[in-house]
Design an enzyme around this catalytic site. Structure first.
Site, PDB file in Angstrom:
ATOM      1  N   ASP A 162      13.926 -15.140  32.027  1.00 42.61           N
ATOM      2  CA  ASP A 162      12.814 -14.792  30.889  1.00 42.61           C
ATOM      3  C   ASP A 162      11.383 -14.575  31.524  1.00 42.61           C
ATOM      4  O   ASP A 162      10.966 -13.568  31.967  1.00 42.61           O
ATOM      5  CB  ASP A 162      12.787 -15.653  29.705  1.00 42.61           C
ATOM      6  CG  ASP A 162      12.393 -14.909  28.633  1.00 42.61           C
ATOM      7  OD1 ASP A 162      11.813 -13.713  28.837  1.00 42.61           O
ATOM      8  OD2 ASP A 162      12.340 -15.429  27.410  1.00 42.61           O
ATOM      9  N   ASP A 163      10.519 -15.683  31.409  1.00 46.20           N
ATOM     10  CA  ASP A 163       9.295 -15.782  32.020  1.00 46.20           C
ATOM     11  C   ASP A 163       9.179 -17.057  32.782  1.00 46.20           C
ATOM     12  O   ASP A 163       8.661 -17.802  32.377  1.00 46.20           O
ATOM     13  CB  ASP A 163       8.175 -15.860  30.859  1.00 46.20           C
ATOM     14  CG  ASP A 163       8.396 -14.484  29.936  1.00 46.20           C
ATOM     15  OD1 ASP A 163       7.784 -13.472  30.172  1.00 46.20           O
ATOM     16  OD2 ASP A 163       9.123 -14.416  29.168  1.00 46.20           O
ATOM     17  N   HIS A 208      17.122 -10.368  32.426  1.00 40.08           N
ATOM     18  CA  HIS A 208      16.302 -10.490  31.347  1.00 40.08           C
ATOM     19  C   HIS A 208      15.190 -11.417  32.097  1.00 40.08           C
ATOM     20  O   HIS A 208      15.180 -12.461  32.257  1.00 40.08           O
ATOM     21  CB  HIS A 208      17.012 -11.247  30.382  1.00 40.08           C
ATOM     22  CG  HIS A 208      15.910 -11.348  29.144  1.00 40.08           C
ATOM     23  ND1 HIS A 208      16.256 -11.368  27.848  1.00 40.08           N
ATOM     24  CD2 HIS A 208      14.399 -11.561  29.135  1.00 40.08           C
ATOM     25  CE1 HIS A 208      15.248 -11.569  26.948  1.00 40.08           C
ATOM     26  NE2 HIS A 208      14.224 -11.886  27.534  1.00 40.08           N
ATOM     27  N   HIS A 212      14.762  -6.854  22.533  1.00 39.91           N
ATOM     28  CA  HIS A 212      14.782  -8.449  22.135  1.00 39.91           C
ATOM     29  C   HIS A 212      15.277  -8.474  20.540  1.00 39.91           C
ATOM     30  O   HIS A 212      14.722  -7.793  19.712  1.00 39.91           O
ATOM     31  CB  HIS A 212      13.502  -9.098  22.274  1.00 39.91           C
ATOM     32  CG  HIS A 212      13.047  -9.285  23.840  1.00 39.91           C
ATOM     33  ND1 HIS A 212      13.365  -8.193  24.630  1.00 39.91           N
ATOM     34  CD2 HIS A 212      12.776 -10.324  24.575  1.00 39.91           C
ATOM     35  CE1 HIS A 212      12.865  -8.872  25.899  1.00 39.91           C
ATOM     36  NE2 HIS A 212      12.619 -10.003  25.648  1.00 39.91           N
ATOM     37  N   GLU A 225      15.982 -13.668  18.692  1.00 38.14           N
ATOM     38  CA  GLU A 225      15.458 -14.956  19.307  1.00 38.14           C
ATOM     39  C   GLU A 225      14.783 -15.748  18.223  1.00 38.14           C
ATOM     40  O   GLU A 225      15.371 -16.953  18.045  1.00 38.14           O
ATOM     41  CB  GLU A 225      14.479 -14.681  20.486  1.00 38.14           C
ATOM     42  CG  GLU A 225      14.055 -15.746  21.181  1.00 38.14           C
ATOM     43  CD  GLU A 225      12.652 -15.375  22.039  1.00 38.14           C
ATOM     44  OE1 GLU A 225      12.239 -16.197  23.026  1.00 38.14           O
ATOM     45  OE2 GLU A 225      12.037 -14.127  21.942  1.00 38.14           O
ATOM     46  N   HIS A 269      10.816 -10.697  32.507  1.00 33.80           N
ATOM     47  CA  HIS A 269       9.543 -10.130  32.399  1.00 33.80           C
ATOM     48  C   HIS A 269       8.755 -10.303  33.896  1.00 33.80           C
ATOM     49  O   HIS A 269       8.337 -11.301  34.008  1.00 33.80           O
ATOM     50  CB  HIS A 269       8.988 -10.663  31.228  1.00 33.80           C
ATOM     51  CG  HIS A 269       9.578 -10.252  29.998  1.00 33.80           C
ATOM     52  ND1 HIS A 269       9.435  -9.418  29.167  1.00 33.80           N
ATOM     53  CD2 HIS A 269      10.605 -11.310  29.378  1.00 33.80           C
ATOM     54  CE1 HIS A 269      10.096  -9.521  27.965  1.00 33.80           C
ATOM     55  NE2 HIS A 269      10.880 -10.682  28.027  1.00 33.80           N
TER      56      HIS A 269
END
Length: 330
Positions: A273-274, A12, A192, A195, A14
């Protein structure tokens, strides 16, 4: 046993969310684009988010400096160097094609830049990869259908499709027809869910989109029947601890539910994630989570094993990685 040096998979991440401010300024200068910030420090000062939408606003600003195939290559290559440092041996990354095509960048420019970088990473760094194209859920389903022919045309490079962007108010059911088509065409399906959105969104991802994996999934713990369904189906959760903290999904990292997930036999995994925006790559997530909730070596090892078992690698490849993990953990 050290989580830092064990081989691991990341499921996961991005790729646009790995856009470090220094690289953003470099590419902006190369492309003659003026960023609305005086310095790297001024940009970093904006990385104080109260929710997902606050983050997305600045995330899309960063995307705007990516114009040419080399820009996308450089972004992916920078992530791969970080991944190598963290002993990631396999990564399954998301990209948001609509964030670029809606700006007039061709789909081919985007995917060819990313794919070339990941092929070089495989050859030079020993990191295998899969690429997942995500639909932006704040856009109507038709917008996904509009870009879908490009995704299908590059099926040799793209293994699956996902659903990301603003979750609340955009339930998975809005995209059921699009994901049915993708499944029919042989793509892996992820989304997703849970969340910021409720457990009901996870039910929809399972029942309507027929996901192969759940991204985030924190809110499943609100529904014991849902937890049991996820366990029974063998679905994995791609959990992102520092993202959860930064976006206020948890108030403090010590209250993160990762131990509860493992105790309930959920196949949880740790991911970044980011990472450029949320304060850390995968080893940073392991380190801070381990300190905050007291993960045992057994739990750390299980999370890493889960990362390979939940991947879209072949059984033979998974078994090879699990042997390496066990050999190095002993």
């Amino acid at each position: 046993m050290s989580y830092a040096t064990l081989p691991k998979a990341e499921l996961h991440m991005h790729i646009e969310g790995s856009f470090e401010p220094e690289l953003m300024f470099n590419i902006a200068e190369r492309n003659g684009i003026a960023l609305p910030y005086d310095s790297v420090e001024a940009l970093k000062a904006k990385y104080d988010f109260n929710n997902l939408q606050d983050f997305l606003d600045i995330y899309y600003q960063g995307c705007a400096v990516l114009l040419n195939e080399q820009d996308f290559y450089d972004l992916a290559w920078a992530y791969l160097l970080k991944a190598k440092e963290d002993h990631i041996v396999h990564t399954e990354i998301f990209f948001d094609p609509q964030s670029h095509t809606d700006r007039g960048i061709t789909f081919d420019t985007v995917i060819n830049g990313f794919y070339r970088a990941f092929k070089d990473g495989e050859a030079q760094l020993g990191i295998t990869f899969r690429i997942i194209a995500c639909f932006l859920r704040h856009l109507p389903e038709q917008a996904g259908f509009d870009i879908y022919p490009d995704i299908l045309r590059h099926k040799d490079k793209i293994i699956g499709v996902g659903l990301d962007s603003s979750e609340v108010g955009h339930p998975p059911e809005k995209y059921q027809r699009l994901f049915q088509q993708a499944k029919k065409d042989g793509f892996k399906i992820v989304a997703h869910a849970g969340e910021e959105g409720p457990a009901e969104y996870i039910w929809q991802a399972i029942d309507l989109l027929e996901v192969d994996r759940i991204d985030h999934g924190n809110r499943c713990l609100d529904d014991e029947k849902l937890v049991q369904t996820i366990v029974d189906k063998g679905l994995a959760l791609t959990v992102c601890p520092l993202s959860n903290l930064k976006l206020c999904v948890v108030d403090e990292l010590k209250n993160h539910p990762i131990k509860a997930m493992l105790a309930k036999d959920l196949k949880a995994t740790i991911n970044s994630d980011d990472p450029a925006y949320f304060g850390g790559y995968i080893n940073d997530n392991f380190r801070q989570l381990k300190q905050a909730v007291g993960l045992s070596d057994t739990e750390v090892k299980q999370l890493i094993i889960n990362s390979f078992e939940a991947s879209f690698l072949s059984k033979q490849e998974i078994d090879k990685h699990l042997k390496n993990v066990n050999d190095q953990a002993d």
